[in-house]
Write a protein that holds these residues in place. Structure first.
Motif, PDB file in Angstrom:
ATOM      1  N   ALA A  54       0.832  -1.204   0.000  1.00 44.58           N
ATOM      2  CA  ALA A  54       0.000   0.000   0.000  1.00 44.58           C
ATOM      3  C   ALA A  54       0.867   1.255   0.000  1.00 44.58           C
ATOM      4  O   ALA A  54       0.567   2.222  -0.712  1.00 44.58           O
ATOM      5  N   ALA A  55       1.948   1.256   0.768  1.00 44.67           N
ATOM      6  CA  ALA A  55       2.833   2.422   0.824  1.00 44.67           C
ATOM      7  C   ALA A  55       3.455   2.698  -0.547  1.00 44.67           C
ATOM      8  O   ALA A  55       3.514   3.852  -0.995  1.00 44.67           O
ATOM      9  N   VAL A  56       3.898   1.645  -1.223  1.00 46.54           N
ATOM     10  CA  VAL A  56       4.495   1.837  -2.548  1.00 46.54           C
ATOM     11  C   VAL A  56       3.425   2.266  -3.550  1.00 46.54           C
ATOM     12  O   VAL A  56       3.671   3.125  -4.410  1.00 46.54           O
ATOM     13  N   PHE A  57       2.219   1.693  -3.445  1.00 46.38           N
ATOM     14  CA  PHE A  57       1.123   2.104  -4.333  1.00 46.38           C
ATOM     15  C   PHE A  57       0.824   3.599  -4.167  1.00 46.38           C
ATOM     16  O   PHE A  57       0.571   4.301  -5.146  1.00 46.38           O
ATOM     17  N   ILE A  58       0.835   4.083  -2.928  1.00 45.23           N
ATOM     18  CA  ILE A  58       0.559   5.512  -2.687  1.00 45.23           C
ATOM     19  C   ILE A  58       1.618   6.381  -3.358  1.00 45.23           C
ATOM     20  O   ILE A  58       1.292   7.347  -4.064  1.00 45.23           O
ATOM     21  N   VAL A  59       2.881   6.039  -3.151  1.00 44.97           N
ATOM     22  CA  VAL A  59       3.966   6.829  -3.744  1.00 44.97           C
ATOM     23  C   VAL A  59       3.890   6.765  -5.266  1.00 44.97           C
ATOM     24  O   VAL A  59       4.050   7.786  -5.958  1.00 44.97           O
ATOM     25  N   ALA A  60       3.640   5.578  -5.810  1.00 43.00           N
ATOM     26  CA  ALA A  60       3.556   5.435  -7.268  1.00 43.00           C
ATOM     27  C   ALA A  60       2.373   6.229  -7.828  1.00 43.00           C
ATOM     28  O   ALA A  60       2.482   6.836  -8.895  1.00 43.00           O
ATOM     29  N   ALA A  61       1.252   6.247  -7.117  1.00 39.95           N
ATOM     30  CA  ALA A  61       0.085   6.999  -7.590  1.00 39.95           C
ATOM     31  C   ALA A  61       0.367   8.496  -7.567  1.00 39.95           C
ATOM     32  O   ALA A  61      -0.026   9.221  -8.492  1.00 39.95           O
ATOM     33  N   ILE A  62       1.039   8.966  -6.538  1.00 40.82           N
ATOM     34  CA  ILE A  62       1.366  10.389  -6.451  1.00 40.82           C
ATOM     35  C   ILE A  62       2.386  10.768  -7.530  1.00 40.82           C
ATOM     36  O   ILE A  62       2.237  11.776  -8.219  1.00 40.82           O
ATOM     37  N   HIS A  63       3.395   9.941  -7.698  1.00 43.67           N
ATOM     38  CA  HIS A  63       4.472  10.235  -8.650  1.00 43.67           C
ATOM     39  C   HIS A  63       4.013  10.051 -10.097  1.00 43.67           C
ATOM     40  O   HIS A  63       4.363  10.836 -10.966  1.00 43.67           O
ATOM     41  N   ASN A  64       3.242   9.007 -10.364  1.00 46.28           N
ATOM     42  CA  ASN A  64       2.764   8.665 -11.711  1.00 46.28           C
ATOM     43  C   ASN A  64       3.895   8.768 -12.742  1.00 46.28           C
ATOM     44  O   ASN A  64       3.847   9.589 -13.667  1.00 46.28           O
ATOM     45  N   PRO A  65       4.932   7.934 -12.612  1.00 50.43           N
ATOM     46  CA  PRO A  65       6.089   8.052 -13.498  1.00 50.43           C
ATOM     47  C   PRO A  65       5.737   7.735 -14.945  1.00 50.43           C
ATOM     48  O   PRO A  65       4.857   6.922 -15.227  1.00 50.43           O
ATOM     49  N   GLN A  66       6.439   8.387 -15.835  1.00 47.26           N
ATOM     50  CA  GLN A  66       6.277   8.146 -17.270  1.00 47.26           C
ATOM     51  C   GLN A  66       7.530   7.430 -17.767  1.00 47.26           C
ATOM     52  O   GLN A  66       8.518   7.320 -17.063  1.00 47.26           O
ATOM     53  N   GLY A  67       7.508   6.997 -18.982  1.00 43.23           N
ATOM     54  CA  GLY A  67       8.669   6.313 -19.543  1.00 43.23           C
ATOM     55  C   GLY A  67       8.718   4.870 -19.078  1.00 43.23           C
ATOM     56  O   GLY A  67       7.701   4.260 -18.791  1.00 43.23           O
ATOM     57  N   ARG A  68       9.941   4.335 -19.005  1.00 36.16           N
ATOM     58  CA  ARG A  68      10.080   2.920 -18.637  1.00 36.16           C
ATOM     59  C   ARG A  68      10.721   2.708 -17.273  1.00 36.16           C
ATOM     60  O   ARG A  68      10.335   1.808 -16.541  1.00 36.16           O
ATOM     61  N   LEU A  69      11.706   3.507 -16.917  1.00 35.41           N
ATOM     62  CA  LEU A  69      12.476   3.234 -15.702  1.00 35.41           C
ATOM     63  C   LEU A  69      11.630   3.358 -14.439  1.00 35.41           C
ATOM     64  O   LEU A  69      11.638   2.465 -13.588  1.00 35.41           O
ATOM     65  N   GLY A 162       0.611  -5.493 -14.131  1.00 33.80           N
ATOM     66  CA  GLY A 162       0.074  -4.552 -15.108  1.00 33.80           C
ATOM     67  C   GLY A 162       0.996  -3.366 -15.310  1.00 33.80           C
ATOM     68  O   GLY A 162       1.207  -2.908 -16.438  1.00 33.80           O
ATOM     69  N   ILE A 163       1.563  -2.852 -14.211  1.00 34.97           N
ATOM     70  CA  ILE A 163       2.506  -1.735 -14.309  1.00 34.97           C
ATOM     71  C   ILE A 163       3.753  -2.167 -15.081  1.00 34.97           C
ATOM     72  O   ILE A 163       4.225  -1.454 -15.974  1.00 34.97           O
ATOM     73  N   LEU A 164       4.271  -3.339 -14.774  1.00 37.94           N
ATOM     74  CA  LEU A 164       5.459  -3.835 -15.473  1.00 37.94           C
ATOM     75  C   LEU A 164       5.170  -4.093 -16.949  1.00 37.94           C
ATOM     76  O   LEU A 164       5.970  -3.751 -17.820  1.00 37.94           O
ATOM     77  N   TYR A 165       4.012  -4.677 -17.229  1.00 39.92           N
ATOM     78  CA  TYR A 165       3.655  -4.942 -18.622  1.00 39.92           C
ATOM     79  C   TYR A 165       3.553  -3.636 -19.402  1.00 39.92           C
ATOM     80  O   TYR A 165       4.043  -3.519 -20.518  1.00 39.92           O
ATOM     81  N   ARG A 166       2.905  -2.649 -18.772  1.00 38.09           N
ATOM     82  CA  ARG A 166       2.736  -1.359 -19.432  1.00 38.09           C
ATOM     83  C   ARG A 166       4.092  -0.725 -19.745  1.00 38.09           C
ATOM     84  O   ARG A 166       4.263  -0.092 -20.780  1.00 38.09           O
ATOM     85  N   SER A 167       5.051  -0.893 -18.853  1.00 45.18           N
ATOM     86  CA  SER A 167       6.342  -0.224 -19.043  1.00 45.18           C
ATOM     87  C   SER A 167       7.222  -0.925 -20.071  1.00 45.18           C
ATOM     88  O   SER A 167       8.086  -0.282 -20.664  1.00 45.18           O
ATOM     89  N   VAL A 168       7.017  -2.211 -20.299  1.00 47.71           N
ATOM     90  CA  VAL A 168       7.880  -2.928 -21.254  1.00 47.71           C
ATOM     91  C   VAL A 168       7.157  -3.326 -22.528  1.00 47.71           C
ATOM     92  O   VAL A 168       7.756  -3.923 -23.400  1.00 47.71           O
ATOM     93  N   ARG A 169       5.898  -2.978 -22.659  1.00 50.18           N
ATOM     94  CA  ARG A 169       5.141  -3.425 -23.843  1.00 50.18           C
ATOM     95  C   ARG A 169       5.712  -2.896 -25.138  1.00 50.18           C
ATOM     96  O   ARG A 169       5.571  -3.514 -26.181  1.00 50.18           O
ATOM     97  N   GLY A 170       6.386  -1.755 -25.102  1.00 50.96           N
ATOM     98  CA  GLY A 170       6.962  -1.186 -26.310  1.00 50.96           C
ATOM     99  C   GLY A 170       8.251  -1.867 -26.737  1.00 50.96           C
ATOM    100  O   GLY A 170       8.776  -1.558 -27.796  1.00 50.96           O
TER     101      GLY A 170
END
Length: 173
Positions: A54-69, A162-170
């Motif tokens: 949950a803590a990582v989900f919160i940070v990831a939701a706030i940050h909403n990183p773009q790109g792949r890394l 899903g997050i990992l798939y989204r980041s490497v699908r390209g």
């Protein structure tokens, strides 16, 4: 449907995962405080895994990183937390499946162990299990609470995947 899942942002996946973590904790706390079921040490460790995710989900939701890394880092951290929860829940289910003569004896309480022992020893003792962790206090549809928690963690793993798939699908044609 899969096309819609591929378009979900890291924020959307993270909010869905966070909502599922909140649901898992509400059920656990409800069973404890309303249902009167006292959590064993392995149950506490499963809660820690849910709260870590949950803590990582919160940070990831706030940050909403773009790109792949960024998404790969968040997806990896989330997957580690969820896999830790899967491991503890699977261990708990296994302990509950043991015949009564093979169940480990009850050890000291978690609070006492945390006060007296180094954290590494506490983790090792809890994961080795104790008699209280092998007791089945509640069944729903023939599945114990650790079994339901294991199912919950497997479902929760869909968000970091899903997050990992989204980041490497390209990366693939």
């Amino acid at each position: 449907m899969f096309a819609a899942l591929r378009r979900l942002s890291v924020r959307q996946w993270s909010l869905a995962g966070l909502a599922f973590c909140v649901l898992m904790m509400l059920v656990a706390l409800g069973l404890e405080h309303i249902g009167g079921l006292e959590p064993c040490p392995l149950c506490i460790f499963q809660r820690i895994a849910v709260l870590s995710a949950a803590a990582v989900f919160i940070v990831a939701a706030i940050h909403n990183p773009q790109g792949r890394l960024g998404p790969v880092i968040y997806g990896g951290l989330l997957l580690a937390a969820v896999l830790g929860g899967i491991g503890v829940a699977a261990r708990h289910v296994w302990l509950q499946s043991l015949p009564p003569d093979q169940v480990p004896s009850c050890g000291p309480g978690l609070g006492y162990m945390v006060d007296v022992l180094p954290m590494q020893d506490v983790v090792a003792m809890v994961l080795s299990g104790s008699g209280e962790c092998a007791e089945i206090d509640f069944l729903l549809l023939g599945i114990s609470l650790p079994g339901w928690t294991l199912i919950g963690f497997i479902m929760l793993a869909l968000a970091p995947l899903g997050i990992l798939y989204r980041s490497v699908r390209g990366l693939w044609p």
